[in-house]
Design a protein around this motif. Structure first.
Motif, PDB file in Angstrom:
ATOM      1  N   MET A   1       0.732  -1.460   0.044  1.00  0.00           N
ATOM      2  CA  MET A   1       0.185  -0.219   0.052  1.00  0.00           C
ATOM      3  C   MET A   1       1.002   1.157  -0.115  1.00  0.00           C
ATOM      4  N   THR A   2       2.706   1.103  -0.112  1.00  0.00           N
ATOM      5  CA  THR A   2       2.867   2.651  -0.141  1.00  0.00           C
ATOM      6  C   THR A   2       3.682   3.193  -1.643  1.00  0.00           C
ATOM      7  N   ARG A   3       3.101   2.359  -2.406  1.00  0.00           N
ATOM      8  CA  ARG A   3       3.215   2.427  -3.907  1.00  0.00           C
ATOM      9  C   ARG A   3       2.192   4.185  -3.956  1.00  0.00           C
ATOM     10  N   VAL A   4       3.451   4.848  -4.766  1.00  0.00           N
ATOM     11  CA  VAL A   4       2.847   6.072  -5.094  1.00  0.00           C
ATOM     12  C   VAL A   4       2.745   6.708  -6.296  1.00  0.00           C
ATOM     13  N   ALA A   5       1.999   7.146  -7.085  1.00  0.00           N
ATOM     14  CA  ALA A   5       1.802   7.435  -8.017  1.00  0.00           C
ATOM     15  C   ALA A   5       1.079   9.002  -8.097  1.00  0.00           C
ATOM     16  N   PRO A  87      -6.806   1.028  -0.181  1.00  0.00           N
ATOM     17  CA  PRO A  87      -8.740   0.707  -0.321  1.00  0.00           C
ATOM     18  C   PRO A  87     -10.045   2.201  -0.820  1.00  0.00           C
ATOM     19  N   LEU A  88      -9.756   3.170   0.152  1.00  0.00           N
ATOM     20  CA  LEU A  88     -10.166   4.802   0.477  1.00  0.00           C
ATOM     21  C   LEU A  88     -10.862   4.435  -0.508  1.00  0.00           C
ATOM     22  N   PRO A 130      -9.642  -5.240   8.658  1.00  0.00           N
ATOM     23  CA  PRO A 130      -9.327  -4.346  10.113  1.00  0.00           C
ATOM     24  C   PRO A 130      -7.242  -4.634   9.987  1.00  0.00           C
ATOM     25  N   GLY A 131      -6.799  -3.724  10.408  1.00  0.00           N
ATOM     26  CA  GLY A 131      -5.162  -3.880  10.793  1.00  0.00           C
ATOM     27  C   GLY A 131      -4.514  -3.346   9.050  1.00  0.00           C
ATOM     28  N   GLU A 132      -5.234  -3.266   8.734  1.00  0.00           N
ATOM     29  CA  GLU A 132      -4.693  -3.016   6.971  1.00  0.00           C
ATOM     30  C   GLU A 132      -4.198  -1.579   6.862  1.00  0.00           C
ATOM     31  N   ARG A 133      -3.181  -1.083   6.365  1.00  0.00           N
ATOM     32  CA  ARG A 133      -1.448  -0.016   7.137  1.00  0.00           C
ATOM     33  C   ARG A 133      -2.117   0.831   5.140  1.00  0.00           C
ATOM     34  N   VAL A 134      -2.715   2.247   5.190  1.00  0.00           N
ATOM     35  CA  VAL A 134      -2.674   2.700   4.353  1.00  0.00           C
ATOM     36  C   VAL A 134      -1.658   4.240   4.415  1.00  0.00           C
ATOM     37  N   VAL A 135      -0.704   4.256   3.074  1.00  0.00           N
ATOM     38  CA  VAL A 135      -0.179   5.702   3.248  1.00  0.00           C
ATOM     39  C   VAL A 135      -0.500   6.349   2.241  1.00  0.00           C
ATOM     40  N   SER A 136      -0.671   7.282   2.505  1.00  0.00           N
ATOM     41  CA  SER A 136      -0.978   8.155   1.607  1.00  0.00           C
ATOM     42  C   SER A 136      -0.205   9.255   1.752  1.00  0.00           C
ATOM     43  N   ALA A 152       5.589  14.680   1.858  1.00  0.00           N
ATOM     44  CA  ALA A 152       4.998  14.087   2.966  1.00  0.00           C
ATOM     45  C   ALA A 152       3.795  13.380   2.697  1.00  0.00           C
ATOM     46  N   SER A 153       3.369  12.530   4.127  1.00  0.00           N
ATOM     47  CA  SER A 153       2.855  11.105   4.204  1.00  0.00           C
ATOM     48  C   SER A 153       2.460  10.900   5.628  1.00  0.00           C
ATOM     49  N   ASP A 154       1.367   9.805   5.049  1.00  0.00           N
ATOM     50  CA  ASP A 154       0.493  10.249   6.678  1.00  0.00           C
ATOM     51  C   ASP A 154      -0.491   8.440   7.187  1.00  0.00           C
ATOM     52  N   THR A 155       0.079   7.801   7.823  1.00  0.00           N
ATOM     53  CA  THR A 155      -0.152   6.753   7.425  1.00  0.00           C
ATOM     54  C   THR A 155      -1.402   6.040   7.764  1.00  0.00           C
ATOM     55  N   LEU A 156      -2.725   5.092   7.893  1.00  0.00           N
ATOM     56  CA  LEU A 156      -3.940   5.429   8.052  1.00  0.00           C
ATOM     57  C   LEU A 156      -4.215   3.508   8.623  1.00  0.00           C
ATOM     58  N   LEU A 157      -4.374   3.509   9.686  1.00  0.00           N
ATOM     59  CA  LEU A 157      -4.178   1.608  10.289  1.00  0.00           C
ATOM     60  C   LEU A 157      -6.043   1.659  11.099  1.00  0.00           C
ATOM     61  N   VAL A 158      -6.522   1.172   9.594  1.00  0.00           N
ATOM     62  CA  VAL A 158      -8.050   0.216   9.480  1.00  0.00           C
ATOM     63  C   VAL A 158      -7.974  -0.209  10.681  1.00  0.00           C
ATOM     64  N   GLY A 159      -9.601   0.503  11.492  1.00  0.00           N
ATOM     65  CA  GLY A 159      -9.381   0.307  13.244  1.00  0.00           C
ATOM     66  C   GLY A 159     -10.033  -1.475  12.630  1.00  0.00           C
ATOM     67  N   ASP A 160     -10.263  -2.096  13.688  1.00  0.00           N
ATOM     68  CA  ASP A 160     -11.247  -2.964  14.392  1.00  0.00           C
ATOM     69  C   ASP A 160     -12.379  -2.768  14.892  1.00  0.00           C
ATOM     70  N   ARG A 161     -14.013  -3.744  13.975  1.00  0.00           N
ATOM     71  CA  ARG A 161     -14.704  -3.375  14.726  1.00  0.00           C
ATOM     72  C   ARG A 161     -14.804  -3.996  16.205  1.00  0.00           C
ATOM     73  N   THR A 162     -14.038  -5.353  15.846  1.00  0.00           N
ATOM     74  CA  THR A 162     -14.941  -6.184  17.020  1.00  0.00           C
ATOM     75  C   THR A 162     -14.246  -6.112  17.828  1.00  0.00           C
ATOM     76  N   VAL A 163     -12.774  -5.646  17.772  1.00  0.00           N
ATOM     77  CA  VAL A 163     -12.664  -5.296  19.359  1.00  0.00           C
ATOM     78  C   VAL A 163     -12.845  -3.927  20.027  1.00  0.00           C
ATOM     79  N   LEU A 164     -13.255  -3.012  18.801  1.00  0.00           N
ATOM     80  CA  LEU A 164     -14.057  -1.835  19.894  1.00  0.00           C
ATOM     81  C   LEU A 164     -15.271  -2.313  19.920  1.00  0.00           C
ATOM     82  N   SER A 165     -15.867  -3.599  19.645  1.00  0.00           N
ATOM     83  CA  SER A 165     -17.328  -3.328  20.157  1.00  0.00           C
ATOM     84  C   SER A 165     -16.808  -3.805  21.915  1.00  0.00           C
ATOM     85  N   LYS A 166     -15.913  -5.226  21.756  1.00  0.00           N
ATOM     86  CA  LYS A 166     -15.226  -5.405  22.977  1.00  0.00           C
ATOM     87  C   LYS A 166     -15.084  -4.710  24.132  1.00  0.00           C
TER      88      LYS A 166
END
Length: 202
Positions: A1-5, A87-88, A130-136, A152-166
């Motif tokens: 997910m770090t490919r830039v174009a 996947p954004l 969940p856990g997928e890292r996306v670099v913009s 400049a770059s920013d890394t987004l980490l997709v959260g896990d709904r199951t963990v948060l609900s627990k």
């Protein structure tokens, strides 16, 4: 997910130039956040910020790219290009920008010592892992024949709904226990108060 174009924009050749330059820098690992151009004096800086927490699938995130002209003279017809990878899903590009093939582009005009922010709103798809890292990554070009002056770059980490609900269930359980404890304490205080009042009456 770090490919830039970087895709093309209304200026054609400028956009294609940005594509090659930004992709090359990304592959070389030279894109970092924040970064700035510095020729030993004044600088044009770029920073990129996204979510302050891990967004869940289905949630939206607003990226903000801030360009600061540190007194390097007036910036005219610069190009800011931000790659928004899968996947954004790009939902909206602010400040008159355009998006093409996953790349948001803005024309940058800044007075000396000026500052401007450029935003793009994206959505994390429901089926994101969940856990997928996306670099913009965003890069700024001031000259159509030159290299980017800042990236400049920013890394987004997709959260896990199951963990948060627990976690939510645990918080709710703890809150219920505390509420019960407070209720029991109030009952005891009330009983003691009644007993104290009765003893004084006698």
């Amino acid at each position: 997910m770090t490919r830039v174009a970087c895709g093309t924009d209304r200026r054609g050749a400028f956009g294609r130039r940005a594509a090659g330059v930004v992709a090359g820098l990304a592959l070389a690992g030279l894109c970092a956040a924040p970064a700035s151009a510095d020729d030993g004096g004044d600088a044009v800086g770029l920073s990129l910020s996204g979510a302050d927490r891990s967004p869940l699938p289905g949630e939206e995130v607003v990226y903000r790219a801030t360009v600061v002209n540190g007194g390097a003279g007036e910036v005219e017809e610069g190009l800011l290009a931000q790659h928004v990878p899968e996947p954004l899903d790009v939902r909206e590009v602010g400040q008159g920008g355009i998006v093409e093939e996953g790349v948001a582009n803005w024309r940058v005009d800044l007075p000396e010592d000026g500052e401007a922010a450029y935003t793009v709103r994206v959505r994390v798809p429901e089926d994101a892992e969940p856990g997928e890292r996306v670099v913009s990554t965003a890069c700024l070009l001031l000259d159509r024949d030159g290299d980017p002056v800042a990236c400049a770059s920013d890394t987004l980490l997709v959260g896990d709904r199951t963990v948060l609900s627990k976690m939510g269930e645990m918080v709710d359980r703890d809150g219920l226990v505390r509420a019960v404890g407070v209720g029991v304490l109030m009952v005891l205080v009330w009983l003691m108060w009644r007993q104290w009042g009765a003893s004084r009456g006698t």
